[in-house]
Write an enzyme that holds these catalytic residues in place. Structure first.
Site, PDB file in Angstrom:
ATOM      1  CG  ASP A  40      -0.420   0.176   2.511  1.00  0.00           C
ATOM      2  OD1 ASP A  40       0.329   1.133   2.702  1.00  0.00           O
ATOM      3  OD2 ASP A  40      -0.730  -0.639   3.410  1.00  0.00           O
ATOM      4  CE  LYS A  41      -0.130   8.452  -1.817  1.00  0.00           C
ATOM      5  NZ  LYS A  41      -1.204   9.401  -2.209  1.00  0.00           N
TER       6      LYS A  41
END
Length: 244
Positions: free
Chosen positions: A130-131
């Site tokens: 994820d980011k």
């Protein structure tokens, strides 16, 4: 000190098979670090000490065009005759794939030129990250190669994370994380995780699935807030000393 064939060392480290290592050596892209700095390109039958630093340097980019210093510094390049894959140490702030407005895809870190970027888009992430998380992300243009690189078989691929939390994790927290977990009432149970405490605020997670924000969500479920999340291993691929 005992010196061993470099192809055997790479195989023992589970980076590739001996045959694949010999192909890389034949391509002239395997380098053994020298004591005084720099490195020596390994030739056929080349030997090194078991614990020597051995790098696979960037060959001519398989998607076309040359490869700059930024590419070499950020990526561990692994290649077969059927395609290419790169292991990227993703910094926080980049999405694995499918960027939304104002977001940047991790593949942009390849630093390809404009004409090459169109072809670089053929690389897709294998195992999202994820980011806000950092660490090992495998990008590939060949699905078969990706499966061989991170799995080597049909079993679920283990993923290892180092997780820093805002407060110290208690014995109760660790027991709960190692127990049966789900994301809430009516949700399917998660596969068992292996969690151990390395330091008061540092946990190691080993997962065999990758639900969206899984580590962060199970930590929130026991009252732990994640400060930093670093993926260090994906199947047989290890982050090692790959710089961010």
């Amino acid at each position: 000190r005992r010196r061993v064939r470099v192809s055997k060392i790479l195989s023992l480290r589970e980076l590739c098979s001996r045959r694949e290592a010999e192909a890389l050596i034949s391509d002239g892209v395997v380098v053994v670090a020298a004591a005084g700095g720099g490195g020596v390109v390994v030739g056929a039958g080349g030997r090194a000490e078991l614990h020597a630093r051995i790098d696979v340097v960037a060959p001519p980019h398989p998607l076309g065009g040359g490869v700059g210093t930024e590419f070499i510094n950020r990526l561990d390049v692994r290649r077969s005759r059927g395609g290419a894959a790169v292991a990227l140490n993703k910094p926080a702030g980049y999405v694995s794939n499918l960027p939304g407005p104002g977001e940047t895809e991790a593949g942009a870190l390849l630093g390809l030129g404009a004409s090459e970027s169109e072809r670089g888009g053929e690389l897709s992430a294998c195992g999202r990250l994820d980011k806000n998380s950092r660490g090992l992300l495998v990008l590939t243009e060949d699905g078969t190669l990706a499966r061989a690189l991170v799995a080597g078989g049909g079993a679920p691929v283990p993923k290892t994370y180092l997780v820093e939390t805002a407060r110290a994790a208690t014995d109760k927290d660790v027991r709960a994380l190692n127990g049966a977990r789900s994301f809430g009432p009516g949700e399917a149970p998660l596969r068992p995780m292996r969690v151990r405490r390395l330091a008061p605020t540092l946990l190691e997670f080993v997962l065999r699935e990758g639900k969206n924000r899984q580590v962060r969500r199970v930590c929130e479920g026991v009252g732990l807030s994640v400060v930093d999340l670093l993926r260090v291993r994906l199947g047989r691929s290890d982050l090692g000393s790959l710089p961010e």
